[in-house]
Scaffold this motif. Structure first.
Motif, PDB file in Angstrom:
ATOM      1  N   ALA A  20       4.493 -46.443  64.028  1.00  0.00           N
ATOM      2  CA  ALA A  20       4.882 -46.576  62.616  1.00  0.00           C
ATOM      3  C   ALA A  20       5.238 -45.205  62.063  1.00  0.00           C
ATOM      4  CB  ALA A  20       3.749 -47.202  61.807  1.00  0.00           C
ATOM      5  N   THR A  21       6.368 -45.144  61.372  1.00  0.00           N
ATOM      6  CA  THR A  21       6.843 -43.875  60.817  1.00  0.00           C
ATOM      7  C   THR A  21       7.105 -44.038  59.329  1.00  0.00           C
ATOM      8  OG1 THR A  21       7.926 -43.353  62.915  1.00  0.00           O
ATOM      9  CG2 THR A  21       8.588 -42.069  60.994  1.00  0.00           C
ATOM     10  N   ILE A  22       6.566 -43.114  58.530  1.00  0.00           N
ATOM     11  CA  ILE A  22       6.842 -43.116  57.088  1.00  0.00           C
ATOM     12  C   ILE A  22       8.151 -42.381  56.857  1.00  0.00           C
ATOM     13  CG2 ILE A  22       6.061 -42.269  54.836  1.00  0.00           C
ATOM     14  CD1 ILE A  22       3.218 -42.784  55.773  1.00  0.00           C
ATOM     15  N   GLU A  23       9.142 -43.126  56.332  1.00  0.00           N
ATOM     16  CA  GLU A  23      10.483 -42.582  56.186  1.00  0.00           C
ATOM     17  C   GLU A  23      10.822 -42.155  54.765  1.00  0.00           C
ATOM     18  OE1 GLU A  23      13.162 -45.495  57.821  1.00  0.00           O
ATOM     19  OE2 GLU A  23      12.888 -44.671  59.846  1.00  0.00           O
ATOM     20  N   ASN A  24      10.039 -42.641  53.794  1.00  0.00           N
ATOM     21  CA  ASN A  24      10.336 -42.248  52.411  1.00  0.00           C
ATOM     22  C   ASN A  24       9.092 -42.455  51.547  1.00  0.00           C
ATOM     23  OD1 ASN A  24      11.918 -41.266  50.322  1.00  0.00           O
ATOM     24  ND2 ASN A  24      12.686 -43.275  49.743  1.00  0.00           N
ATOM     25  N   ILE A  25       9.015 -41.666  50.483  1.00  0.00           N
ATOM     26  CA  ILE A  25       7.935 -41.769  49.509  1.00  0.00           C
ATOM     27  C   ILE A  25       8.564 -41.836  48.122  1.00  0.00           C
ATOM     28  CG2 ILE A  25       5.898 -40.657  48.516  1.00  0.00           C
ATOM     29  CD1 ILE A  25       5.570 -39.183  51.199  1.00  0.00           C
ATOM     30  N   GLU A  36      -1.309 -45.465  64.033  1.00  0.00           N
ATOM     31  CA  GLU A  36      -1.485 -44.560  62.899  1.00  0.00           C
ATOM     32  C   GLU A  36      -0.110 -44.076  62.467  1.00  0.00           C
ATOM     33  OE1 GLU A  36      -3.231 -40.127  61.834  1.00  0.00           O
ATOM     34  OE2 GLU A  36      -4.129 -41.236  63.512  1.00  0.00           O
ATOM     35  N   CYS A  37       0.141 -44.049  61.172  1.00  0.00           N
ATOM     36  CA  CYS A  37       1.466 -43.689  60.668  1.00  0.00           C
ATOM     37  C   CYS A  37       1.769 -42.210  60.881  1.00  0.00           C
ATOM     38  CB  CYS A  37       1.582 -44.032  59.186  1.00  0.00           C
ATOM     39  SG  CYS A  37       1.689 -45.814  58.856  1.00  0.00           S
ATOM     40  N   GLU A  38       2.947 -41.948  61.400  1.00  0.00           N
ATOM     41  CA  GLU A  38       3.477 -40.603  61.548  1.00  0.00           C
ATOM     42  C   GLU A  38       4.466 -40.321  60.415  1.00  0.00           C
ATOM     43  OE1 GLU A  38       2.898 -38.350  64.208  1.00  0.00           O
ATOM     44  OE2 GLU A  38       1.298 -39.679  64.909  1.00  0.00           O
ATOM     45  N   ILE A  63       4.913 -45.865  46.518  1.00  0.00           N
ATOM     46  CA  ILE A  63       5.618 -46.751  47.440  1.00  0.00           C
ATOM     47  C   ILE A  63       5.991 -45.957  48.688  1.00  0.00           C
ATOM     48  CG2 ILE A  63       7.567 -48.325  47.766  1.00  0.00           C
ATOM     49  CD1 ILE A  63       7.750 -48.409  44.639  1.00  0.00           C
ATOM     50  N   LEU A  64       5.444 -46.359  49.816  1.00  0.00           N
ATOM     51  CA  LEU A  64       5.728 -45.723  51.098  1.00  0.00           C
ATOM     52  C   LEU A  64       6.623 -46.651  51.920  1.00  0.00           C
ATOM     53  CD1 LEU A  64       2.129 -44.513  52.047  1.00  0.00           C
ATOM     54  CD2 LEU A  64       3.891 -43.226  50.829  1.00  0.00           C
ATOM     55  N   THR A  65       7.741 -46.107  52.392  1.00  0.00           N
ATOM     56  CA  THR A  65       8.629 -46.878  53.264  1.00  0.00           C
ATOM     57  C   THR A  65       8.256 -46.593  54.719  1.00  0.00           C
ATOM     58  OG1 THR A  65      10.419 -46.770  51.659  1.00  0.00           O
ATOM     59  CG2 THR A  65      11.020 -47.330  53.914  1.00  0.00           C
ATOM     60  N   VAL A  66       7.898 -47.651  55.439  1.00  0.00           N
ATOM     61  CA  VAL A  66       7.434 -47.520  56.822  1.00  0.00           C
ATOM     62  C   VAL A  66       8.362 -48.300  57.751  1.00  0.00           C
ATOM     63  CG1 VAL A  66       5.530 -47.941  58.414  1.00  0.00           C
ATOM     64  CG2 VAL A  66       5.041 -47.282  56.051  1.00  0.00           C
ATOM     65  N   ARG A  67       8.772 -47.649  58.828  1.00  0.00           N
ATOM     66  CA  ARG A  67       9.540 -48.351  59.859  1.00  0.00           C
ATOM     67  C   ARG A  67       8.628 -48.586  61.065  1.00  0.00           C
ATOM     68  NH1 ARG A  67      14.804 -49.393  60.955  1.00  0.00           N
ATOM     69  NH2 ARG A  67      15.523 -48.016  59.266  1.00  0.00           N
ATOM     70  N   LEU A  68       8.574 -49.844  61.473  1.00  0.00           N
ATOM     71  CA  LEU A  68       7.773 -50.211  62.635  1.00  0.00           C
ATOM     72  C   LEU A  68       8.644 -50.273  63.882  1.00  0.00           C
ATOM     73  CD1 LEU A  68       5.401 -53.126  61.535  1.00  0.00           C
ATOM     74  CD2 LEU A  68       4.758 -50.788  62.109  1.00  0.00           C
ATOM     75  N   HIS A  69       8.088 -49.811  64.981  1.00  0.00           N
ATOM     76  CA  HIS A  69       8.735 -50.005  66.283  1.00  0.00           C
ATOM     77  C   HIS A  69       7.720 -50.658  67.211  1.00  0.00           C
ATOM     78  CE1 HIS A  69      11.301 -49.397  69.775  1.00  0.00           C
ATOM     79  NE2 HIS A  69      10.238 -48.944  70.412  1.00  0.00           N
ATOM     80  N   ILE A  70       8.137 -51.784  67.828  1.00  0.00           N
ATOM     81  CA  ILE A  70       7.238 -52.529  68.701  1.00  0.00           C
ATOM     82  C   ILE A  70       7.866 -52.618  70.088  1.00  0.00           C
ATOM     83  CG2 ILE A  70       6.072 -54.739  69.084  1.00  0.00           C
ATOM     84  CD1 ILE A  70       6.149 -55.198  66.081  1.00  0.00           C
ATOM     85  N   ASP A  71       7.090 -52.256  71.071  1.00  0.00           N
ATOM     86  CA  ASP A  71       7.528 -52.342  72.465  1.00  0.00           C
ATOM     87  C   ASP A  71       7.998 -53.776  72.759  1.00  0.00           C
ATOM     88  OD1 ASP A  71       7.485 -52.718  75.332  1.00  0.00           O
ATOM     89  OD2 ASP A  71       6.349 -50.863  75.466  1.00  0.00           O
TER      90      ASP A  71
END
Length: 584
Positions: A12-17, A100-102, A25-33
């Motif tokens: 999970a990566t936080i791309e914007n605040i 954990e969010c990066e 508001i936190l923008t999170v992009r998920l990546h799933i194998d």
């Protein structure tokens, strides 16, 4: 919690605040194998401090693999600001921690600018939300630090004075002799005397006015009509204590009333309850005086001058009321409580307003009192005040072009001017305009005037709430929208929410009247959104739902679900997994 970060296949990566007033508001992009399968809609996101304690469960709003995490920093769900601490954000599914969010490299150098400080306590204190990347790692772990700070000296440090450190006189005054400490002990003493008898005692209280009125009076009168005054002991306290000094006798009397009461109804901010904590078995109910305007107040304007402290009167409410469930978030934001605690009972004062017999009686009285309105279309000019408070309230009358307004009235219109009661300087109407213009500031109830009004001209006032049910047009004279939005703030978009045409100059107001360009279609949209009930039953709903415990099942279930969610948040333990992760 079960730690599955290393084998979950989730990142999970936080791309914007972003910030919307007090909402983070936190923008999170998920990546799933690709080899892993998860139900993203069931994933939960928690802010966890360095000791493994959960400080926030985020409200999750998803669009495909982009997720928006929302939290009101003044209310983490537990009726408090996000507690002091340094937080990391974990992605979870049930009892499993998946990631954990990066921090995205694209915003890594912007974190400081995206942080926010909220000043309060006469700007001598600050609640800070700071974002940063933890040092000493090969990745970009996201961190959020929350802390409340006070003013400190900036002079060169010196050895402290021993005598100042042990100032016994000051300590005695602060702990035992200050007016507030004395009154707290008076309250506790009366509580000891009356605790066993307070269950069926109801107090109607205002610290803003000299008489019980509006929603308080409506509920009280209805209890008497239903003979509930035989089952409940009704007490009353009306003092303008928010603006005027009160005697020692008055203060002691108030402590006694508060201590005797099992349920307390108020209809505005009560400053005494900013520093006096009521007993846990006393229920405080907010019957807020305003329907739903645009102005920010309470925690909605946190960080602005005059905003509340982290703990205040508002935090003690068990319930508040609103016109509909749709607008509950406006009020919960103001009070720093949860949406579920705002009950859509409707406004009790509107029971009489919507009564057909009362309406017919008032229309007859109004035409007798204001004969110039007979046979004419009536324009009511009723804006809110400008200035910081009651003492400084004013309205810039020079913006009104009386001559042109008089001319466009012709034989069709008359204009009533009702300024906000805090505006001390009365509007001056020249003699040559007296046949079409009238100052009705002293008329006691603006709602009654709405019965004969054909067009309301206002600005940011909540009087639109009641007037909308007349299903007649409105104009909004918002000449200072930009300045007003910075000084008072709006809790929603003004242009989109105003149920009528917005005008930014008086010339635009005049043109709209001439062209009958009112954008009337917005009125019905406003009514649909703001009213769950359009009847004379609001007082009964307040009594039945709150006092008699006959809450609708769907509402009580929502409240219970929220309580269970908060309890689970307290019980979650991330500490063991975090220790293992650190050892690795």
């Amino acid at each position: 919690m079960n730690w599955r970060i290393n084998e979950s296949g989730v990142s999970a990566t936080i791309e914007n605040i972003e910030w919307e007033r007090i909402h983070l508001i936190l923008t999170v992009r998920l990546h799933i194998d690709g080899q892993k399968t998860y139900d993203i809609d069931k994933m939960e996101f928690y802010a966890v401090n360095n000791f493994g304690g959960c400080g926030v469960k985020f409200d999750v709003r998803r669009k495909e693999d982009i997720i928006k995490l929302h939290v009101n920093v003044t209310n983490n769900g537990d009726l408090r600001c996000i507690p002091r601490g340094t937080y990391r954000i974990f992605v979870c599914e049930k009892d499993c921690v998946l990631a954990e969010c990066e921090t995205s490299p694209d915003i890594a150098d912007q974190l400081e600018a995206m942080s926010r400080n909220f000043l309060y306590g006469e700007r001598g204190k600050s609640y800070n939300v700071t974002f940063y990347i933890e040092d000493g790692t090969d990745t970009l772990p996201f961190r959020m630090h929350c802390i409340a700070l006070g003013a400190v000296g900036v002079t060169f440090p010196q050895n402290p004075s021993f005598l100042k450190k042990i100032n016994l006189i000051k300590a005695l005054k602060d702990c035992y002799l200050s007016s507030r400490s004395v009154l707290r002990r008076v309250y506790k003493w009366y509580s000891f005397l009356y605790k066993s008898r307070r269950k069926n005692t109801v107090l109607f209280m205002t610290e803003q006015n000299q008489k019980i009125a509006s929603n308080l009076k409506a509920v009280s009168d209805r209890m008497v009509d239903r003979q509930l005054d035989q089952q409940y002991r009704l007490l009353y306290s009306a003092r303008p204590a928010a603006a005027e000094p009160q005697s020692k006798k008055s203060w002691i009397g108030l402590m006694k009333l508060l201590a005797q009461s099992g349920t307390i109804f108020i209809d505005d901010h009560a400053p005494v309850l900013d520093w006096l904590k009521l007993d846990d078995d006393t229920t405080l109910i907010q019957l807020w005086h305003a329907g739903a305007g645009f102005k920010s107040s309470g925690y909605s304007r946190w960080g602005h001058e005059g905003c509340p402290s982290p703990q205040s009167c508002h935090r003690q409410y068990k319930y508040g009321i609103a016109g509909s469930k749709n607008i509950a978030p406006f009020f919960s934001e103001v009070w720093g409580i949860n949406d579920e605690q705002v009950l859509p009972t409707g406004m009790p004062r509107m029971d009489e307003y919507l009564d057909e017999q009362h309406r017919n009686e008032k229309i007859k009285e109004l035409y007798e009192q204001f004969p110039m309105c007979r046979g004419k279309k009536v324009i009511l000019f009723a804006p809110t005040y400008r200035g910081r408070n009651k003492k400084t309230a004013y309205y810039p009358y020079e913006l009104i072009d009386f001559e042109k307004l008089y001319q466009i009235c012709g034989d069709e219109y008359v204009v009533l001017f009702k300024m906000h009661p805090w505006v001390n300087k009365d509007i001056v109407i020249g003699k040559k305009y007296a046949d079409k213009f009238l100052d009705v500031k002293k008329y006691p109830n603006i709602n009654d005037l709405f019965y004969i009004v054909d067009l309301l001209i206002t600005d940011y006032s909540s009087n639109i709430f009641e007037y909308s049910l007349m299903r007649k047009p409105m104009l909004f004279f918002a000449f200072d929208k930009i300045q007003y939005s910075f000084s008072r703030g709006f809790h929603r978009d003004y242009e989109e929410s105003a149920p009528g045409k917005v005008c930014y100059s008086f010339e635009e107001v005049l043109s709209a009247i001439t062209d009958k360009d009112f954008e009337y279609e917005k009125v019905e949209q406003y009514i649909t959104h703001h009213f769950d009930y359009i009847d004379s039953g609001a007082s009964d709903r307040v009594i039945d739902w709150i006092l008699l415990g006959k809450m609708p099942e769907n509402i009580s279930n929502a409240i219970k679900k929220k309580q269970e969610e908060i309890q689970r948040m307290h019980e979650l333990d991330f500490a063991t997994g975090m220790l293992v992760q650190q050892d690795d």
